[in-house]
Design a protein around this motif. Sequence first.
Motif, mmCIF file in Angstrom:
data_model
loop_
_atom_site.group_PDB
_atom_site.id
_atom_site.type_symbol
_atom_site.label_atom_id
_atom_site.label_comp_id
_atom_site.label_asym_id
_atom_site.label_seq_id
_atom_site.Cartn_x
_atom_site.Cartn_y
_atom_site.Cartn_z
ATOM 1 N N TYR A 1 61.979 -14.142 11.478
ATOM 2 C CA TYR A 1 60.837 -13.356 11.934
ATOM 3 C C TYR A 1 60.236 -12.575 10.762
ATOM 4 N N GLY A 2 61.096 -12.088 9.878
ATOM 5 C CA GLY A 2 60.618 -11.342 8.719
ATOM 6 C C GLY A 2 59.658 -12.168 7.880
ATOM 7 N N ILE A 3 60.005 -13.419 7.636
ATOM 8 C CA ILE A 3 59.133 -14.297 6.850
ATOM 9 C C ILE A 3 57.863 -14.624 7.626
ATOM 10 N N PHE A 4 58.012 -14.949 8.919
ATOM 11 C CA PHE A 4 56.851 -15.291 9.758
ATOM 12 C C PHE A 4 55.860 -14.136 9.829
ATOM 13 N N PHE A 5 56.338 -12.952 10.209
ATOM 14 C CA PHE A 5 55.461 -11.803 10.402
ATOM 15 C C PHE A 5 54.792 -11.399 9.091
ATOM 16 N N THR A 6 55.571 -11.324 8.034
ATOM 17 C CA THR A 6 55.034 -10.879 6.755
ATOM 18 C C THR A 6 54.013 -11.868 6.208
ATOM 19 N N SER A 7 54.315 -13.149 6.295
ATOM 20 C CA SER A 7 53.388 -14.161 5.794
ATOM 21 C C SER A 7 52.078 -14.140 6.572
ATOM 22 N N LEU A 8 52.167 -14.045 7.913
ATOM 23 C CA LEU A 8 50.963 -14.014 8.725
ATOM 24 C C LEU A 8 50.136 -12.775 8.441
ATOM 25 N N LEU A 9 50.798 -11.644 8.271
ATOM 26 C CA LEU A 9 50.077 -10.412 7.990
ATOM 27 C C LEU A 9 49.361 -10.502 6.642
ATOM 28 N N TYR A 10 50.062 -10.999 5.617
ATOM 29 C CA TYR A 10 49.437 -11.125 4.300
ATOM 30 C C TYR A 10 48.242 -12.073 4.335
ATOM 31 N N LEU A 11 48.376 -13.179 5.047
ATOM 32 C CA LEU A 11 47.271 -14.141 5.124
ATOM 33 C C LEU A 11 46.098 -13.577 5.922
ATOM 34 N N THR A 12 46.394 -12.741 6.931
ATOM 35 C CA THR A 12 45.331 -12.142 7.736
ATOM 36 C C THR A 12 44.532 -11.127 6.942
ATOM 37 N N ILE A 13 45.221 -10.210 6.261
ATOM 38 C CA ILE A 13 44.516 -9.213 5.457
ATOM 39 C C ILE A 13 44.173 -9.766 4.082
ATOM 40 N N GLY A 14 44.492 -11.041 3.888
ATOM 41 C CA GLY A 14 44.232 -11.689 2.613
ATOM 42 C C GLY A 14 43.172 -12.760 2.709
ATOM 43 N N PRO A 15 43.493 -13.984 2.283
ATOM 44 C CA PRO A 15 42.471 -15.013 2.097
ATOM 45 C C PRO A 15 41.858 -15.575 3.368
ATOM 46 N N PHE A 16 42.495 -15.398 4.533
ATOM 47 C CA PHE A 16 41.934 -15.978 5.751
ATOM 48 C C PHE A 16 40.790 -15.148 6.330
ATOM 49 N N PHE A 17 40.922 -13.825 6.303
ATOM 50 C CA PHE A 17 39.920 -12.994 6.974
ATOM 51 C C PHE A 17 39.403 -11.830 6.136
ATOM 52 N N ALA A 18 40.296 -10.887 5.771
ATOM 53 C CA ALA A 18 39.836 -9.636 5.177
ATOM 54 C C ALA A 18 39.185 -9.825 3.814
ATOM 55 N N ILE A 19 39.764 -10.647 2.954
ATOM 56 C CA ILE A 19 39.180 -10.821 1.619
ATOM 57 C C ILE A 19 37.824 -11.520 1.692
ATOM 58 N N PRO A 20 37.682 -12.630 2.434
ATOM 59 C CA PRO A 20 36.333 -13.210 2.565
ATOM 60 C C PRO A 20 35.324 -12.216 3.129
ATOM 61 N N ARG A 21 35.770 -11.355 4.061
ATOM 62 C CA ARG A 21 34.854 -10.367 4.652
ATOM 63 C C ARG A 21 34.356 -9.376 3.621
ATOM 64 N N THR A 22 35.181 -9.096 2.604
ATOM 65 C CA THR A 22 34.750 -8.139 1.588
ATOM 66 C C THR A 22 33.557 -8.657 0.790
ATOM 67 N N ALA A 23 33.339 -9.958 0.786
ATOM 68 C CA ALA A 23 32.169 -10.520 0.101
ATOM 69 C C ALA A 23 30.989 -10.697 1.048
ATOM 70 N N THR A 24 31.262 -11.142 2.281
ATOM 71 C CA THR A 24 30.164 -11.455 3.201
ATOM 72 C C THR A 24 29.485 -10.206 3.753
ATOM 73 N N VAL A 25 30.238 -9.124 3.958
ATOM 74 C CA VAL A 25 29.638 -7.917 4.529
ATOM 75 C C VAL A 25 28.593 -7.306 3.593
ATOM 76 N N PRO A 26 28.920 -7.035 2.321
ATOM 77 C CA PRO A 26 27.874 -6.457 1.456
ATOM 78 C C PRO A 26 26.707 -7.405 1.240
ATOM 79 N N TYR A 27 26.972 -8.705 1.236
ATOM 80 C CA TYR A 27 25.871 -9.650 1.047
ATOM 81 C C TYR A 27 24.903 -9.607 2.235
ATOM 82 N N GLU A 28 25.443 -9.719 3.457
ATOM 83 C CA GLU A 28 24.581 -9.827 4.628
ATOM 84 C C GLU A 28 23.895 -8.519 4.996
#
Length: 459
Positions: free
Chosen positions: A83-110
């Motif tokens: 569970y430690g690996i599952f939860f941590t990996s999913l959290l990093y990917l969520t606040i990372g390259p899947f959602f939060a990081i792309p949003r940091t570029a699209t929000v100021p642009y739009e």
Amino acid sequence: MANQKASVSQYIAIGFMLFALFFGAGNLIFPAQLGQQAGAEFWPAIIGFLVTGVGLPLLGVIAIGYSGSNNLQELSSRVHPVYGIFFTSLLYLTIGPFFAIPRTATVPYETSIAPLLGGMNPQFGLFLFSLVFFVLTLWLALNPNKIVDRIGKVLSPALVFLLLVLIMLALINPISSFSAPQGSYATGAFTTGFLEGYNTMDALASLVFAIIVIQAVKSLGIKSEKGILVATSKSGIVAAILLGVVYVGIAFMGGISVNEFGYFENGGPVLSSVTGYYLGAIGNAFLAIIMFLACLTTSTGLIASCAEYFNKLLPKFSYKTLVVFFTLISFIIANFGLTNIITFSIPVLMFLYPLTIVLMLLTFISPLFQHSRIVYAGTIAVTFFFAIVDGLTTLFSSIGVDNPVWLQSTINFLTDVLPLYSEGLGWFIPALVAIAIFWITSKTFVSEKSSMTNEIVNK
């Protein structure tokens, strides 16, 4: 080496760094939208928002320091190593390259750049902007040892200054008074604001950024567990105060904008309109600077954190290789546009937030039940069920598809029997009950084990 004490200026520098890592463009948009929708119910709504948007991130930072864990995976592995690996990996990917990081570029642009491009194809404009944005992110993230100097001492003060100027203008000369509350803010302003705070993703990010803070604290010569906890807490409080002040100010601007500009679909046009009102022709450029600095600092911290974690999880991939990889993935996803990113991120947040909040709660009370895995695993299992239901419900709603029969039946049953379920907090009471039950179970188990051991010894 003797344990050192940090100076006030060092706490403030680390606190500014943490604030900048937390504060991205989404943090500008969501409180502005809250202010518009809450209207006369401003205070209960913003207090609810501050609980999840400021309080939970602060608790997350303190929880990591309090737990003595070296990282999030070590802490979440108290449930189970897998569970430690599952939860941590999913959290990093969520606040990372899947959602939060792309949003940091699209929000100021739009919200800030696209209106300035005239007749240019918006998709091509996004491509060019995101390319420049992620090249700068890559340069900063490739040198993580300089994050405190570059972000905490340079970009953060500039960002805070720009935001405070805009907020002061709104406080000195309000555009208009608050309007009537809209939608769910009229009947449940606090709860609606509470759930709106999820969108910042800061409670999730706090469990990641806390490691950067702890590393910065250790670099000051603070080595003891108590010293690290105290220093981390003080730096976290600095960041929390900054976040709280800025959130209240931006939400206030949203609240006073309705009578002049009407309602907007999101907070981006709110900020564009308010800055244009106060600053005229330079308003959009001013907002673009705020957005760019906020998002650049956040994307840098997220890229660095993701690369560091997956480098430890998969050591055959170097830190620099992972930085380049995650930056490239973020760049690609960003070009799908902000609407698609938000649509698919909300269901994941509805799944992750209950698990994150319960993990924080268990961390703080863990010494009371001697860190028993039974309590951790049992409580998370119960919370996991509700998180799955909430995540799937939100997913089907986001994509405009009716819930499957089994899911709708489950939702109807839970709505009838559980307090707070219709408000999106149905997991809370079951989690508390689970803690109590498994706490008693763990005591019984320990007592029986102790009795068996004594019988064997006596024989």
